[in-house]
Design a protein around this motif. Structure first.
Motif, PDB file in Angstrom:
ATOM      1  N   LEU A  58      40.760  31.577  46.728  1.00 26.65           N
ATOM      2  CA  LEU A  58      41.977  31.334  45.951  1.00 26.65           C
ATOM      3  C   LEU A  58      42.972  32.485  46.037  1.00 26.65           C
ATOM      4  O   LEU A  58      44.139  32.318  45.707  1.00 26.65           O
ATOM      5  N   HIS A  59      42.519  33.637  46.489  1.00 27.71           N
ATOM      6  CA  HIS A  59      43.422  34.785  46.615  1.00 27.71           C
ATOM      7  C   HIS A  59      44.348  34.557  47.810  1.00 27.71           C
ATOM      8  O   HIS A  59      43.894  34.178  48.891  1.00 27.71           O
ATOM      9  N   PRO A  60      45.654  34.786  47.647  1.00 30.57           N
ATOM     10  CA  PRO A  60      46.581  34.503  48.753  1.00 30.57           C
ATOM     11  C   PRO A  60      46.293  35.280  50.035  1.00 30.57           C
ATOM     12  O   PRO A  60      46.571  34.783  51.126  1.00 30.57           O
ATOM     13  N   GLU A  61      45.715  36.473  49.941  1.00 28.36           N
ATOM     14  CA  GLU A  61      45.421  37.243  51.154  1.00 28.36           C
ATOM     15  C   GLU A  61      44.345  36.589  52.012  1.00 28.36           C
ATOM     16  O   GLU A  61      44.241  36.882  53.204  1.00 28.36           O
ATOM     17  N   SER A  62      43.537  35.712  51.416  1.00 24.67           N
ATOM     18  CA  SER A  62      42.448  35.083  52.178  1.00 24.67           C
ATOM     19  C   SER A  62      42.982  34.232  53.330  1.00 24.67           C
ATOM     20  O   SER A  62      42.268  33.984  54.297  1.00 24.67           O
ATOM     21  N   LYS A  63      44.230  33.816  53.229  1.00 25.12           N
ATOM     22  CA  LYS A  63      44.838  33.024  54.306  1.00 25.12           C
ATOM     23  C   LYS A  63      45.514  33.914  55.360  1.00 25.12           C
ATOM     24  O   LYS A  63      45.874  33.445  56.423  1.00 25.12           O
ATOM     25  N   LEU A  64      45.674  35.197  55.035  1.00 24.41           N
ATOM     26  CA  LEU A  64      46.406  36.097  55.921  1.00 24.41           C
ATOM     27  C   LEU A  64      45.521  37.103  56.653  1.00 24.41           C
ATOM     28  O   LEU A  64      45.860  37.542  57.752  1.00 24.41           O
ATOM     29  N   PHE A  65      44.418  37.498  56.011  1.00 26.02           N
ATOM     30  CA  PHE A  65      43.594  38.572  56.544  1.00 26.02           C
ATOM     31  C   PHE A  65      42.118  38.203  56.460  1.00 26.02           C
ATOM     32  O   PHE A  65      41.714  37.423  55.597  1.00 26.02           O
ATOM     33  N   PRO A  66      41.307  38.811  57.323  1.00 27.40           N
ATOM     34  CA  PRO A  66      39.858  38.595  57.201  1.00 27.40           C
ATOM     35  C   PRO A  66      39.337  39.223  55.904  1.00 27.40           C
ATOM     36  O   PRO A  66      39.998  40.102  55.333  1.00 27.40           O
ATOM     37  N   PRO A  67      38.177  38.797  55.436  1.00 28.28           N
ATOM     38  CA  PRO A  67      37.616  39.392  54.214  1.00 28.28           C
ATOM     39  C   PRO A  67      37.510  40.914  54.361  1.00 28.28           C
ATOM     40  O   PRO A  67      37.079  41.432  55.388  1.00 28.28           O
TER      41      PRO A  67
ATOM     42  N   PHE B  16      40.570  55.867  38.627  1.00 31.43           N
ATOM     43  CA  PHE B  16      40.256  54.938  39.712  1.00 31.43           C
ATOM     44  C   PHE B  16      40.513  53.552  39.158  1.00 31.43           C
ATOM     45  O   PHE B  16      39.869  53.138  38.187  1.00 31.43           O
ATOM     46  N   ILE B  17      41.483  52.850  39.742  1.00 35.16           N
ATOM     47  CA  ILE B  17      41.905  51.559  39.209  1.00 35.16           C
ATOM     48  C   ILE B  17      41.851  50.503  40.311  1.00 35.16           C
ATOM     49  O   ILE B  17      42.402  50.685  41.391  1.00 35.16           O
ATOM     50  N   ASP B  18      41.180  49.396  39.993  1.00 31.59           N
ATOM     51  CA  ASP B  18      41.146  48.255  40.904  1.00 31.59           C
ATOM     52  C   ASP B  18      42.494  47.534  40.863  1.00 31.59           C
ATOM     53  O   ASP B  18      43.133  47.449  39.816  1.00 31.59           O
ATOM     54  N   LYS B  19      42.880  46.998  42.021  1.00 33.31           N
ATOM     55  CA  LYS B  19      44.089  46.177  42.083  1.00 33.31           C
ATOM     56  C   LYS B  19      43.806  44.922  42.904  1.00 33.31           C
ATOM     57  O   LYS B  19      43.013  44.960  43.833  1.00 33.31           O
ATOM     58  N   ARG B  20      44.444  43.835  42.524  1.00 27.60           N
ATOM     59  CA  ARG B  20      44.197  42.555  43.182  1.00 27.60           C
ATOM     60  C   ARG B  20      45.376  42.069  44.014  1.00 27.60           C
ATOM     61  O   ARG B  20      45.295  41.030  44.659  1.00 27.60           O
ATOM     62  N   ARG B  21      46.461  42.785  44.000  1.00 26.25           N
ATOM     63  CA  ARG B  21      47.641  42.430  44.776  1.00 26.25           C
ATOM     64  C   ARG B  21      48.086  43.649  45.571  1.00 26.25           C
ATOM     65  O   ARG B  21      47.592  44.742  45.397  1.00 26.25           O
ATOM     66  N   TYR B  22      49.066  43.454  46.432  1.00 24.88           N
ATOM     67  CA  TYR B  22      49.541  44.554  47.259  1.00 24.88           C
ATOM     68  C   TYR B  22      50.018  45.734  46.427  1.00 24.88           C
ATOM     69  O   TYR B  22      49.699  46.884  46.698  1.00 24.88           O
TER      70      TYR B  22
ATOM     71  N   MET C 192      44.082  53.967  43.627  1.00 22.23           N
ATOM     72  CA  MET C 192      44.319  52.540  43.429  1.00 22.23           C
ATOM     73  C   MET C 192      43.627  51.792  44.574  1.00 22.23           C
ATOM     74  O   MET C 192      43.960  52.012  45.742  1.00 22.23           O
ATOM     75  N   MET C 193      42.654  50.921  44.225  1.00 22.95           N
ATOM     76  CA  MET C 193      41.818  50.315  45.267  1.00 22.95           C
ATOM     77  C   MET C 193      41.868  48.792  45.252  1.00 22.95           C
ATOM     78  O   MET C 193      41.625  48.150  44.234  1.00 22.95           O
ATOM     79  N   ASP C 194      42.156  48.255  46.422  1.00 23.30           N
ATOM     80  CA  ASP C 194      42.138  46.822  46.667  1.00 23.30           C
ATOM     81  C   ASP C 194      40.753  46.265  46.320  1.00 23.30           C
ATOM     82  O   ASP C 194      39.736  46.858  46.680  1.00 23.30           O
ATOM     83  N   LEU C 195      40.729  45.145  45.617  1.00 27.07           N
ATOM     84  CA  LEU C 195      39.472  44.525  45.202  1.00 27.07           C
ATOM     85  C   LEU C 195      39.475  43.043  45.552  1.00 27.07           C
ATOM     86  O   LEU C 195      40.374  42.304  45.139  1.00 27.07           O
ATOM     87  N   HIS C 196      38.469  42.644  46.324  1.00 27.07           N
ATOM     88  CA  HIS C 196      38.268  41.234  46.647  1.00 27.07           C
ATOM     89  C   HIS C 196      36.813  40.877  46.379  1.00 27.07           C
ATOM     90  O   HIS C 196      35.963  41.755  46.237  1.00 27.07           O
TER      91      HIS C 196
END
Length: 183
Positions: free
Chosen positions: A61-70, A100-106, A51-55
């Motif tokens: 607009l993704h909420p993580e953009s305010k919390l973490f660097p790209p 192998f699955i992309d994920k967009r949230r935690y 399961m892989m984080d995808l940005h």
């Protein structure tokens, strides 16, 4: 028990010394244990989900953009599986029990077909490995619990940027979610 192995966010950006959001030495220290778990699950013909984080670039607009660097940007080396986990995935990736699955949230469950794929395979227990213990592993564990799955977390296969957060998450898994914490 019908088990599935989840390898969550073990990417270059999260594990490499120069990764964009690295958990550093703690992430690198779990590499061999994750590889061993993958090999064990493969030999047992268990489903294995990477399961892989995808940005995306300019993912404002993704909420993580305010919390973490790209990080884990589509098409970059940062999204590649890290080290020997990458190598073992290359050996088994074409097998029917490997996904192998992309994920967009935690959580690996949020917005992905994971729950349906687990149900189709009559999985009742998930083993969670990868990064980071107190963020993506935590959110996945809570969703696994809420979906009725048994949870196993090998402590040797998860890590965090934050040692206190790591320990707190392991305690939460055991005492609030009824997870089995293995060495």
């Amino acid at each position: 028990m019908n088990n599935a192995l989840l390898v969550i966010d073990y990417s270059y950006d999260f594990a490499a010394p120069d990764g964009k959001l690295t958990a550093g030495e703690a992430a690198q220290a779990i590499e061999a244990a994750i590889v061993d778990r993958i090999r064990e699950a493969h030999e047992a013909r268990q489903p294995i989900f990477f399961m892989m984080d995808l940005h995306f670039e300019q993912d404002d607009l993704h909420p993580e953009s305010k919390l973490f660097p790209p990080h884990n940007i589509e098409g970059t080396e940062g999204r590649a599986l890290y080290g020997k986990v990458h190598d073992v995935y290359g050996e088994i990736k074409d097998e029917q029990n490997v996904f192998f699955i992309d994920k967009r949230r935690y959580s690996a469950f949020a917005g992905t077909p994971l729950n349906q794929l687990l149900q189709e395979r009559k999985v009742d227990t998930v083993t969670l490995t990868g990064l980071v213990t107190d963020i993506c592993i935590m959110h996945t564990a809570v969703d696994a619990y809420n979906n009725g799955y048994g949870i196993v977390v090998p402590a040797s296969c998860v890590a965090s940027f934050n040692p206190a957060g790591h320990e707190s998450a392991l305690d939460h898994f055991k005492n609030a979610l009824g997870a089995t914490i293995e060495p």
